[in-house]
Design an enzyme around this catalytic site. Structure first.
Site, PDB file in Angstrom:
ATOM      1  N   PHE A 116       1.200  -0.958 -11.892  1.00 32.47           N
ATOM      2  CA  PHE A 116       0.402  -0.741 -10.686  1.00 32.47           C
ATOM      3  C   PHE A 116       0.775   0.529  -9.940  1.00 32.47           C
ATOM      4  O   PHE A 116      -0.020   1.048  -9.163  1.00 32.47           O
ATOM      5  CB  PHE A 116       0.457  -1.955  -9.748  1.00 32.47           C
ATOM      6  CG  PHE A 116       1.838  -2.470  -9.466  1.00 32.47           C
ATOM      7  CD1 PHE A 116       2.664  -1.856  -8.543  1.00 32.47           C
ATOM      8  CD2 PHE A 116       2.302  -3.603 -10.127  1.00 32.47           C
ATOM      9  CE1 PHE A 116       3.931  -2.348  -8.280  1.00 32.47           C
ATOM     10  CE2 PHE A 116       3.564  -4.109  -9.871  1.00 32.47           C
ATOM     11  CZ  PHE A 116       4.383  -3.475  -8.949  1.00 32.47           C
ATOM     12  N   GLY A 154      -1.503   3.869  -9.952  1.00 31.60           N
ATOM     13  CA  GLY A 154      -2.629   4.099  -9.053  1.00 31.60           C
ATOM     14  C   GLY A 154      -2.388   3.676  -7.620  1.00 31.60           C
ATOM     15  O   GLY A 154      -3.254   3.852  -6.767  1.00 31.60           O
ATOM     16  N   HIS A 155      -1.212   3.127  -7.312  1.00 31.48           N
ATOM     17  CA  HIS A 155      -0.956   2.587  -5.959  1.00 31.48           C
ATOM     18  C   HIS A 155       0.411   3.015  -5.457  1.00 31.48           C
ATOM     19  O   HIS A 155       1.325   2.203  -5.402  1.00 31.48           O
ATOM     20  CB  HIS A 155      -1.034   1.058  -6.004  1.00 31.48           C
ATOM     21  CG  HIS A 155      -1.251   0.417  -4.676  1.00 31.48           C
ATOM     22  ND1 HIS A 155      -0.235   0.042  -3.837  1.00 31.48           N
ATOM     23  CD2 HIS A 155      -2.388   0.091  -4.035  1.00 31.48           C
ATOM     24  CE1 HIS A 155      -0.727  -0.517  -2.750  1.00 31.48           C
ATOM     25  NE2 HIS A 155      -2.032  -0.504  -2.846  1.00 31.48           N
ATOM     26  N   PHE A 156       0.670   4.063  -5.052  1.00 31.28           N
ATOM     27  CA  PHE A 156      -0.073   5.321  -4.977  1.00 31.28           C
ATOM     28  C   PHE A 156       0.763   6.354  -5.700  1.00 31.28           C
ATOM     29  O   PHE A 156       1.971   6.351  -5.508  1.00 31.28           O
ATOM     30  CB  PHE A 156      -0.284   5.721  -3.524  1.00 31.28           C
ATOM     31  CG  PHE A 156      -1.005   4.667  -2.713  1.00 31.28           C
ATOM     32  CD1 PHE A 156      -2.389   4.551  -2.801  1.00 31.28           C
ATOM     33  CD2 PHE A 156      -0.323   3.787  -1.903  1.00 31.28           C
ATOM     34  CE1 PHE A 156      -3.062   3.591  -2.049  1.00 31.28           C
ATOM     35  CE2 PHE A 156      -0.997   2.821  -1.157  1.00 31.28           C
ATOM     36  CZ  PHE A 156      -2.359   2.718  -1.225  1.00 31.28           C
ATOM     37  N   VAL A 209       3.823   2.312  -3.735  1.00 30.95           N
ATOM     38  CA  VAL A 209       4.006   1.136  -2.886  1.00 30.95           C
ATOM     39  C   VAL A 209       3.507  -0.079  -3.669  1.00 30.95           C
ATOM     40  O   VAL A 209       2.408  -0.054  -4.227  1.00 30.95           O
ATOM     41  CB  VAL A 209       3.207   1.276  -1.565  1.00 30.95           C
ATOM     42  CG1 VAL A 209       3.276  -0.005  -0.750  1.00 30.95           C
ATOM     43  CG2 VAL A 209       3.705   2.456  -0.751  1.00 30.95           C
TER      44      VAL A 209
END
Length: 154
Positions: A50, A53-55, A60
């Protein structure tokens, strides 16, 4: 009175939870008391999918995944409360509801999340729990979680 701790390593966790990569979010159970409480951990690394893309600039952990990990901890406590035996095939605890979820700080790569979940009540296969997620002793998330025991057709 014994001070022996009940633990679960990843091999045992895999016997109780149906989740697999990338959604198995509990690494180890440090202690549990059936019908009362469970303390589990998640080691957060930059290798988590994750974080792509986050971030990308400021990674985070998504809050919904912190809650999912907390729900997995409640599922483990529910199974251990039901019986110390490995659950029969087709028996699951579904994440059935959430109330009063609060996020107090971000979780970043390198953090170790400690999940403390407590059973509030259980009736007819529905369990109500209170959980906190902590990093370095600081609460990052808290919530009341419901899970429901279900048998699925295989």
């Amino acid at each position: 009175m014994s001070n022996q701790m009940n633990t679960m390593d990843i091999t045992e966790i895999l016997k109780y939870l149906p989740h697999r990569y990338p959604f198995l979010l509990i690494d180890r159970v440090l202690d549990y008391t059936p019908g009362e409480s469970l303390h589990a951990i998640k080691n957060v690394t930059i290798n988590e999918p994750f974080f792509q893309g986050h971030f990308p600039v400021q990674p985070v952990m998504p809050g919904v995944l912190i809650l999912e990990a907390m729900a997995q901890a409640t599922g483990l406590l529910a199974f251990k409360t039901m019986s110390d035996d490995v659950p029969p095939p087709g028996v699951l605890y579904y994440f059935a509801g959430i109330d009063n979820a609060r996020f107090r700080r971000v979780v970043e790569p390198g953090d170790q999340i400690h999940f403390d979940v407590k059973m509030i009540k259980e009736r007819r296969g529905i369990g109500v729990f209170y959980g906190e997620a902590k990093v370095d002793g600081e609460v990052v998330c808290s919530a009341e979680i419901m899970c429901a025991r279900r048998e699925i057709n295989q």
